[in-house]
Scaffold this active site. Structure first.
Site, short mmCIF file in Angstrom:
data_model
loop_
_atom_site.label_atom_id
_atom_site.label_comp_id
_atom_site.label_asym_id
_atom_site.label_seq_id
_atom_site.Cartn_x
_atom_site.Cartn_y
_atom_site.Cartn_z
N ASP A 179 1.13 -1.57 -0.04
CA ASP A 179 0.31 0.50 0.14
C ASP A 179 0.82 1.49 -0.10
O ASP A 179 2.40 1.36 0.45
CB ASP A 179 -1.05 0.09 1.33
CG ASP A 179 -2.19 1.35 0.98
OD1 ASP A 179 -2.56 1.59 0.19
OD2 ASP A 179 -1.66 1.70 2.40
N CYS A 194 -3.66 -0.51 -2.26
CA CYS A 194 -3.65 1.01 -2.44
C CYS A 194 -4.41 0.87 -4.19
O CYS A 194 -4.42 0.79 -4.86
CB CYS A 194 -2.92 1.22 -3.11
SG CYS A 194 -2.56 2.95 -3.87
N CYS A 247 -11.25 3.72 -1.22
CA CYS A 247 -9.41 3.59 -1.04
C CYS A 247 -8.91 3.42 0.67
O CYS A 247 -10.10 3.70 1.31
CB CYS A 247 -9.41 5.50 -0.57
SG CYS A 247 -7.59 6.04 0.42
N HIS A 282 -8.17 4.06 3.09
CA HIS A 282 -8.46 5.12 4.57
C HIS A 282 -9.66 5.46 5.02
O HIS A 282 -10.20 5.79 5.87
CB HIS A 282 -7.61 6.29 4.09
CG HIS A 282 -6.19 6.73 4.74
ND1 HIS A 282 -5.04 6.26 3.50
CD2 HIS A 282 -5.70 6.66 5.19
CE1 HIS A 282 -4.03 6.38 3.95
NE2 HIS A 282 -3.46 5.87 5.08
#
Lengths: 257, 257
Positions: B7, B70, B179, B181
């Site tokens: 990532d 990612c 994503c 996150h």
């Protein structure tokens, strides 16, 4: 004579613009490390390594002085760069401190910057030596806000207040914008806190160079290098430096093996 | 047998955690390129270069499969990595699409991600082929919000609404968090839009691997590598993976000269 300016990204173009205005005859080389931006949330060791690579690239042009426009690099890597190079190396911290000293009346100064800049205590230590009471706050959302173009309106104001209300509550009369991106939020900060004096690195460094009485007699050429052609670079570049052509380079080519 | 996961930073640890839970016996190697994070605002060329360097590092451990956690790297570099490596290379896009297809009832799906992921149209193209109407929106402030730990409250809600209100206004019934996150903002998104089904890459990829019927029989060892020990890494690492030791490495050691 020529000047090299380096920054972690495009924020340093605010410094480029002021220096170019102040020294129209100087040959100016700008390097923005847009492929590895931001530096402000990285470790001291990594910031020094990246700064050394950038400085080596620019000294290859035979520059007579190096300006470290990035506050994070100025805070973490300036000593290393000074030892490594035999030309003047000028960071943004000292010029910002000088300007704050002239502006503050009550000797209470606020400093905002990236996490790395604030953790380094670079501004605080210099200001404390001059008898100034310092209040610091890292503002990690400011760089992405600026890169997103959100520099005014409800979100910008809420994020600005989230960080700066506390400093203003401590009675500061002067605020140092300790990051080259932050001047782009200056209008919103001024609107929310009209009574606070603002110190902007780009103006501080141009003033500092002027007072040093340096002579830069060149052909007034300008070259801008970046390590990645990012979207935010494309968006902000025209605003900041107009139609100067931009050259893409790779810093990892000069990495240590 | 062993799995490599890479990532741009620490967000992929949400994938690491789910894969480790799903395959307790697999040997898992995680690489987070924290020195060059984020990838999402960089160019395709740079994202591919960084992804190749990360993949080379992990294949040095003799891994049997590579997960590209990612979304930006999955969108830009997957084809290059597949051509380069002779092991299965699994991105997060296809698993996310599969999960969205099962969840949506009205065939109107929203996709949020970094600027690079959205620009690549990787999710949109796959979903369109399956007859889904897609509404996309880049959310560049989400990664810094999460890294700052601002995942709930007034600022988080205002920023979430700034991006997602528009998609919900288009009548989507399912939202892909494109994503790694973004799952950390899931509670706030769910609170604001309780009627929307959410697709989370980390769950999607664990489910996808499970359905592939892969056999990972190893010693259940875990190794985590990062390229910089940043503050946000230190803050989020414990939350995400507990006390697994972390090793710092340099990817530029294997750069091309």
């Amino acid at each position: 004579m020529s000047i090299g300016i380096f920054d972690s990204g495009i924020g340093g173009l605010t410094v480029f613009r002021e220096v170019a205005k102040e020294f129209p005859q100087a040959d100016i080389y700008y390097l923005g490390d847009t492929a590895r931006v931001p530096y402000g949330n990285k470790s001291k060791e990594t910031v020094i390594r990246y700064s050394v690579e950038a400085a080596r690239y620019l000294t290859g042009f035979g520059i007579d002085a190096l300006i470290v426009a990035c506050n994070t690099a100025s805070s973490y890597a300036l000593e290393t760069l000074k030892e490594m190079l035999d030309i003047p190396v000028i960071g943004v911290v000292k010029p910002g401190v000088e300007m704050a000293l002239r502006k503050t009346k009550n000797k209470r100064v606020g400093v905002i910057g990236t996490l790395a800049t604030i953790k380094s205590n670079s501004y605080r230590d210099l200001l404390n030596k001059r008898g100034i009471h310092v209040f610091q706050k890292p503002c990690p959302l400011f760089v992405p806000l600026v890169e997103e173009g959100i520099v005014e309106g409800e979100i910008a104001e809420l994020v600005v207040r989230n960080y700066i209300d506390e400093l203003v509550g401590e009675g500061i009369d002067t605020l140092i914008l300790g990051c080259t991106h932050y001047p782009l939020l200056k209008d919103t900060i001024k609107k929310l806190y009209p009574e606070i004096e603002i110190v902007d690195s780009s103006q501080a460094i141009a003033e500092f160079l002027h007072n040093e009485d340096l002579k830069f007699n060149g052909r007034g050429s300008r070259r801008i290098f970046i390590t990645d052609e990012s979207e935010s670079f494309k968006r902000l570049k025209t605003v900041l430096v107009g139609d100067i052509p931009v050259e893409k380079i790779e810093l990892s080519e000069i990495c240590r093996i």
